[in-house]
Scaffold this motif. Structure first.
Motif, PDB file in Angstrom:
ATOM      1  N   LYS A  15     -10.556   8.330   1.784  1.00 16.13           N
ATOM      2  CA  LYS A  15      -9.672   9.425   2.196  1.00 16.13           C
ATOM      3  C   LYS A  15      -9.058   9.172   3.570  1.00 16.13           C
ATOM      4  N   VAL A  16      -9.821   8.556   4.471  1.00 15.63           N
ATOM      5  CA  VAL A  16      -9.310   8.277   5.811  1.00 15.63           C
ATOM      6  C   VAL A  16      -8.213   7.214   5.743  1.00 15.63           C
ATOM      7  N   THR A  17      -8.445   6.158   4.963  1.00 15.15           N
ATOM      8  CA  THR A  17      -7.437   5.111   4.794  1.00 15.15           C
ATOM      9  C   THR A  17      -6.163   5.697   4.224  1.00 15.15           C
ATOM     10  N   LEU A  18      -6.306   6.501   3.176  1.00 18.34           N
ATOM     11  CA  LEU A  18      -5.137   7.120   2.559  1.00 18.34           C
ATOM     12  C   LEU A  18      -4.449   8.067   3.531  1.00 18.34           C
TER      13      LEU A  18
ATOM     14  N   LEU B 169       7.531  11.184   2.225  1.00 21.67           N
ATOM     15  CA  LEU B 169       6.750  12.205   1.528  1.00 21.67           C
ATOM     16  C   LEU B 169       6.396  13.299   2.501  1.00 21.67           C
ATOM     17  N   LYS B 170       5.849  14.391   1.951  1.00 18.27           N
ATOM     18  CA  LYS B 170       5.431  15.501   2.801  1.00 18.27           C
ATOM     19  C   LYS B 170       4.206  16.167   2.195  1.00 18.27           C
ATOM     20  N   ARG B 171       3.514  16.889   3.048  1.00 13.55           N
ATOM     21  CA  ARG B 171       2.355  17.668   2.622  1.00 13.55           C
ATOM     22  C   ARG B 171       2.793  19.125   2.509  1.00 13.55           C
ATOM     23  N   LEU B 172       2.447  19.728   1.377  1.00 16.02           N
ATOM     24  CA  LEU B 172       2.782  21.137   1.137  1.00 16.02           C
ATOM     25  C   LEU B 172       1.516  21.908   0.797  1.00 16.02           C
ATOM     26  N   ALA B 173       1.510  23.197   1.128  1.00 21.33           N
ATOM     27  CA  ALA B 173       0.371  24.029   0.766  1.00 21.33           C
ATOM     28  C   ALA B 173       0.256  24.089  -0.753  1.00 21.33           C
TER      29      ALA B 173
ATOM     30  N   ILE C 269      -0.527   8.139   4.390  1.00 22.55           N
ATOM     31  CA  ILE C 269       0.270   9.350   4.196  1.00 22.55           C
ATOM     32  C   ILE C 269       0.939   9.753   5.508  1.00 22.55           C
ATOM     33  N   ASP C 270       0.196   9.658   6.628  1.00 25.52           N
ATOM     34  CA  ASP C 270       0.792   9.983   7.932  1.00 25.52           C
ATOM     35  C   ASP C 270       2.029   9.140   8.192  1.00 25.52           C
ATOM     36  N   ARG C 271       1.928   7.819   7.948  1.00 28.89           N
ATOM     37  CA  ARG C 271       3.067   6.924   8.198  1.00 28.89           C
ATOM     38  C   ARG C 271       4.234   7.237   7.257  1.00 28.89           C
ATOM     39  N   LEU C 272       3.922   7.498   5.992  1.00 26.60           N
ATOM     40  CA  LEU C 272       4.987   7.807   5.028  1.00 26.60           C
ATOM     41  C   LEU C 272       5.635   9.163   5.333  1.00 26.60           C
ATOM     42  N   GLU C 273       4.839  10.093   5.829  1.00 28.22           N
ATOM     43  CA  GLU C 273       5.386  11.403   6.195  1.00 28.22           C
ATOM     44  C   GLU C 273       6.274  11.280   7.439  1.00 28.22           C
ATOM     45  N   THR C 274       5.857  10.471   8.407  1.00 26.51           N
ATOM     46  CA  THR C 274       6.638  10.253   9.626  1.00 26.51           C
ATOM     47  C   THR C 274       8.000   9.653   9.306  1.00 26.51           C
TER      48      THR C 274
ATOM     49  N   SER D 279       0.824  -1.212   0.000  1.00 28.21           N
ATOM     50  CA  SER D 279       0.000   0.000   0.000  1.00 28.21           C
ATOM     51  C   SER D 279       0.854   1.257   0.000  1.00 28.21           C
ATOM     52  N   GLN D 280       1.926   1.229   0.809  1.00 23.43           N
ATOM     53  CA  GLN D 280       2.825   2.385   0.837  1.00 23.43           C
ATOM     54  C   GLN D 280       3.537   2.539  -0.506  1.00 23.43           C
ATOM     55  N   TRP D 281       3.955   1.419  -1.088  1.00 25.84           N
ATOM     56  CA  TRP D 281       4.588   1.449  -2.398  1.00 25.84           C
ATOM     57  C   TRP D 281       3.621   2.041  -3.417  1.00 25.84           C
ATOM     58  N   TRP D 282       2.372   1.644  -3.337  1.00 24.41           N
ATOM     59  CA  TRP D 282       1.378   2.109  -4.298  1.00 24.41           C
ATOM     60  C   TRP D 282       1.187   3.623  -4.200  1.00 24.41           C
ATOM     61  N   VAL D 283       1.225   4.162  -2.983  1.00 22.12           N
ATOM     62  CA  VAL D 283       1.143   5.618  -2.806  1.00 22.12           C
ATOM     63  C   VAL D 283       2.325   6.281  -3.508  1.00 22.12           C
TER      64      VAL D 283
END
Length: 180
Positions: free
Chosen positions: A81-84, A97-101, A88-93, A52-56
């Motif tokens: 969206k909740v599953t994703l 990856l990161k979230r940007l404005a 995303i939280d785990r991959l960001e930790t 799943s992480q690879w797929w993201v």
């Protein structure tokens, strides 16, 4: 589909030709997909990444470094969206990856891969290429090409059927060319 399968009728000890089950290809596609997922998961386990992480990461890589909105990514991946959000939280930790404005809407966030995520994806793709080579061992290039063509046509049919209320297509089952 094969026209028939020869089997032995145990009660009468004679050979009987019977028509293939009409859903056999569906079972084969499902089984191959399930078994492939299992083998890929085993191959990725030492890297500490899930499929799943690879797929993201793989889906993000297809967007030229611009990233994607989380809702857009959820739709592409066909997950909630909740599953994703949890993925995303785990991959960001882990710094992958990161979230940007978003430049066009500061309230929205774009999900982008970091250089570390890009490197991990390249490593994963190398392992996936090895697994795929093992899976395809002994299968001719022409058989692979024909299978890809058929699966692509099936995918297009399914996309068309999904777009139609009721999910049917009046041309389903008709051949547009003769098999050679």
């Amino acid at each position: 589909m094969l026209p028939f399968v020869v089997r032995v009728d145990d009660e009468r000890n004679r050979r009987v030709a019977k028509e293939d089950h009409p859903f056999r290809i569906g079972f084969l596609i499902h089984d191959v997909s399930r078994l492939r997922r299992t083998v890929v998961d085993k191959a990725l386990r030492p890297m500490g990444v899930t499929r799943s992480q690879w797929w993201v990461l793989a889906n993000l890589s297809r967007h030229n470094g611009d990233g994607m909105m989380q809702t857009e990514l959820a739709k592409v991946m066909d997950v909630g969206k909740v599953t994703l959000g949890g993925l995303i939280d785990r991959l960001e930790t882990t710094g992958l990856l990161k979230r940007l404005a978003d430049p066009s809407d500061r309230r929205a966030k774009r999900v982008v891969m970091t250089p570390r995520g890009t490197k991990l994806l390249a490593d994963i793709q190398g392992i996936a290429a090895q697994v795929n080579a093992q899976i395809m061992n002994g299968i001719s290039r022409s058989d692979i090409a024909r299978t890809e063509t058929v699966l692509y046509k099936m995918k297009q049919q399914l996309i068309g059927m999904d777009a139609v209320p009721g999910g049917t297509n009046s041309n389903a089952g008709e051949d547009d060319e003769e098999d050679g």
